[in-house]
Design a protein around this motif. Structure first.
Motif, PDB file in Angstrom:
ATOM      1  N   UNK A 359      61.109  45.733  55.172  1.00  0.00           N
ATOM      2  CA  UNK A 359      60.081  45.660  54.143  1.00  0.00           C
ATOM      3  C   UNK A 359      59.063  44.571  54.464  1.00  0.00           C
ATOM      4  N   UNK A 360      59.534  43.454  54.990  1.00  0.00           N
ATOM      5  CA  UNK A 360      58.606  42.390  55.364  1.00  0.00           C
ATOM      6  C   UNK A 360      57.705  42.833  56.523  1.00  0.00           C
ATOM      7  N   UNK A 361      58.263  43.552  57.488  1.00  0.00           N
ATOM      8  CA  UNK A 361      57.454  44.082  58.584  1.00  0.00           C
ATOM      9  C   UNK A 361      56.427  45.070  58.050  1.00  0.00           C
ATOM     10  N   UNK A 362      56.861  45.931  57.139  1.00  0.00           N
ATOM     11  CA  UNK A 362      55.952  46.925  56.551  1.00  0.00           C
ATOM     12  C   UNK A 362      54.811  46.247  55.809  1.00  0.00           C
ATOM     13  N   UNK A 363      55.126  45.172  55.085  1.00  0.00           N
ATOM     14  CA  UNK A 363      54.095  44.436  54.344  1.00  0.00           C
ATOM     15  C   UNK A 363      53.051  43.855  55.303  1.00  0.00           C
ATOM     16  N   UNK A 364      53.490  43.295  56.414  1.00  0.00           N
ATOM     17  CA  UNK A 364      52.552  42.736  57.387  1.00  0.00           C
ATOM     18  C   UNK A 364      51.658  43.795  58.004  1.00  0.00           C
ATOM     19  N   UNK A 365      52.225  44.971  58.306  1.00  0.00           N
ATOM     20  CA  UNK A 365      51.436  46.057  58.885  1.00  0.00           C
ATOM     21  C   UNK A 365      50.363  46.517  57.901  1.00  0.00           C
ATOM     22  N   UNK A 366      50.733  46.667  56.620  1.00  0.00           N
ATOM     23  CA  UNK A 366      49.769  47.108  55.605  1.00  0.00           C
ATOM     24  C   UNK A 366      48.660  46.076  55.436  1.00  0.00           C
ATOM     25  N   UNK A 367      48.994  44.785  55.474  1.00  0.00           N
ATOM     26  CA  UNK A 367      47.962  43.748  55.366  1.00  0.00           C
ATOM     27  C   UNK A 367      46.990  43.816  56.549  1.00  0.00           C
ATOM     28  N   UNK A 368      47.498  44.069  57.743  1.00  0.00           N
ATOM     29  CA  UNK A 368      46.614  44.216  58.892  1.00  0.00           C
ATOM     30  C   UNK A 368      45.714  45.440  58.760  1.00  0.00           C
ATOM     31  N   UNK A 369      46.246  46.552  58.229  1.00  0.00           N
ATOM     32  CA  UNK A 369      45.442  47.759  58.012  1.00  0.00           C
ATOM     33  C   UNK A 369      44.329  47.512  57.001  1.00  0.00           C
ATOM     34  N   UNK A 370      44.640  46.775  55.946  1.00  0.00           N
ATOM     35  CA  UNK A 370      43.632  46.471  54.921  1.00  0.00           C
ATOM     36  C   UNK A 370      42.512  45.602  55.492  1.00  0.00           C
TER      37      UNK A 370
END
Length: 532
Positions: A359-370
């Motif tokens: 979940x922490x990895x997923x959160x970082x990926x979404x922040x980079x996409x944004x």
């Protein structure tokens, strides 16, 4: 025994007689053993009455009888050493030339020079290997007419102001020494002597040396400037990393810099290889570890043009691109080196990959996409588990593959994110494990959702009831993102809200769990203490 003054030798006849028996003894022994006679004081007084010009008579301070007596002893020895014909009657010269063993000794008797006999008219200390500053004490003999201190190793400044008292001096030789250069032409005193008095003394410029220096300067300076320009040119075009940072071209690397960073592109630094690109690990001159992707000679020049845009990206969840090399012999892209592995290898290789980590990895990926969507909408990215790099330190995810000018629609981007999310949850490879690739992978998940999630979700996560519900919501979100045929596909903003809320609630649950666990451990310890 010699007297203090040849002119007034009779005044010191009593003193001379008292030490005449010791002429054979050394001057050091005499100075140590002999004492002034009892009538020495009255003799000195009589001398001053008869000749007030004697140096010890004209002093304003009280007479030092011991010093005056010792000066008579040194005078006796020095008169003999200087080979004066009759030291009892005359002491006209001090001649210690070519006698380097005793010259420094007599120069050290400053009390002798302080009371220098007025009969001395010539002093010759040439070729005595003197290594010191100019012996100023000699100039106390102000009546001298000749002074020769040539062929020594005297250095420093010549005390020109002390020569002004030597009004009788007509012969001076300071040649062949190492004095500091002086403007003797501006000094009236030195105009009495010709240039031979100062030949090779260092006091006047050597015209031959001056010509040589002029020639060297006229020829050497242009050569120096040319070499300097060539050196700077070499640094600018080949090794600008040796220049101060303000003069370095930002984001530009030369083949020589990359060759030095990789030890000549050695095999030990080769980390990966394909048909079109070789990947090296390198260390720049400032100590920065970098990843160097060297492309084949037929590489499209658009790669370098893309780099000029990608170097401007700055986010913790994007791999930092440092620069590029665009040369006929070498085309390369330089990025930061990450100590870690990509997400695909981490999912396959780790024995335990908890839901909280994913979940922490997923959160970082979404922040980079944004960040990319808001700040750089023209920059696309390849979102798959193999293109997400993880830091060894804290598993911080970084998107590593980009495409400038990517015109993919938001719907297509959400679809790729959905596939990525589902791949993280079930830990299966769409292209490798399913005949129809991504389509077969998504169909496989829809067949098992929601009734058979226990078999579908990666067993390495070991979910609790709460985390199982969160993982179920994540799979649901992934299926919604891949559903391009309906209006159920969420936007990136909605995805960010869902993932961030799940991430925050997961952190709260983890915090409560840790708090309960610590209280439980303390309670167990307390009960153990009570049971005793």
């Amino acid at each position: 025994m010699a007297s203090i003054s040849g002119t007034f030798i009779i005044l010191f006849f009593t003193i001379s007689a008292s030490v005449s028996a010791t002429l054979s003894a050394s001057v050091i022994d005499d100075l140590r053993s002999l004492k002034p006679p009892q009538d020495f004081n009255s003799t000195i007084m009589k001398n001053c009455l008869h000749n007030p010009s004697l140096r010890y008579c004209s002093t304003s301070s009280p007479m030092d009888l011991d010093e005056i007596f010792k000066s008579t002893i040194v005078a006796s020895h020095l008169c003999n050493e200087s080979k004066n014909p009759n030291c009892v009657e005359s002491f006209p010269k001090v001649d210690l030339r070519s006698r380097p063993n005793i010259a420094p000794l007599y120069l050290s008797f400053n009390f002798f020079w302080k009371y220098c006999p007025i009969s001395i008219v010539s002093i010759d200390l040439s070729n005595t290997s003197l290594k010191s500053n100019f012996p100023v004490d000699v100039l106390h003999c102000t009546q001298i007419q000749s002074l020769d201190m040539s062929h020594n190793e005297l250095y420093g400044d010549v005390p020109i102001e002390n020569f002004s008292a030597l009004s009788n001096l007509s012969v001076l030789n300071l040649s062949y020494n190492h004095f500091s250069e002086s403007r003797i032409s501006d000094t009236l005193f030195f105009k009495k002597f010709n240039s031979s008095s100062f030949f090779h003394s260092g006091l006047i410029p050597d015209h031959k040396k001056f010509k040589i220096k002029a020639i060297v300067l006229l020829v050497g300076f242009p050569i120096f400037v040319i070499l300097k320009v060539c050196c700077l040119g070499w640094l600018c075009f080949r090794r600008p990393d040796f220049l101060p940072k303000m003069f370095q071209r930002k984001n530009r690397f030369t083949p020589a810099m990359l060759k030095a960073a990789t030890n000549g592109f050695s095999r030990n630094n080769l980390m990966g290889k394909s048909a079109s690109v070789d990947i090296y690990r390198g260390t720049m001159r400032n100590g920065t570890d970098v990843r160097i992707e060297v492309y084949s000679s037929d590489c499209h020049p658009k790669v370098i043009e893309e780099c000029k845009i990608l170097v401007q990206l700055c986010h913790k969840n994007l791999v930092n691109l440092l620069g590029w090399c665009d040369n006929r012999s070498l085309r390369a892209v330089v990025t930061e080196w990450l100590e870690g592995e990509n997400l695909e290898r981490w999912l396959l290789g780790s024995n335990f990959t908890s839901w909280n980590y994913r979940l922490r990895i997923l959160m970082g990926v979404v922040e980079g996409m944004c960040y990319l969507q808001e700040q750089w909408p023209g920059v696309g990215y390849d979102l798959r588990t193999s293109s997400i790099m993880l830091s060894n330190y804290n598993l911080e995810p970084k998107i590593s593959r980009f495409k400038v000018g990517n015109q993919s629609s938001n719907s297509r981007r959400m679809y790729k994110f959905g596939v990525f999310l589902l791949e993280m949850m079930v830990n299966r490879r769409p292209q490798e494990e399913f005949e129809r690739g991504e389509a077969g992978f998504i169909e496989y998940i829809r067949m098992h959702y929601p009734g058979n999630l226990e078999q579908l979700i990666d067993q390495k996560m070991e979910l609790t009831q709460n985390t199982f519900d969160q993982a179920k919501q994540a799979i649901c979100l992934g299926l919604m993102c891949t559903d391009v045929s309906s209006n159920r596909q969420p936007s990136l903003e909605q995805v960010f809200d869902i993932v961030s809320r799940t991430y925050q609630s997961s952190r709260v649950l983890a915090s409560h769990h840790n708090h309960y666990h610590r209280r439980f451990q303390r309670g167990k310890g307390h009960r153990r203490v009570q049971s005793r």
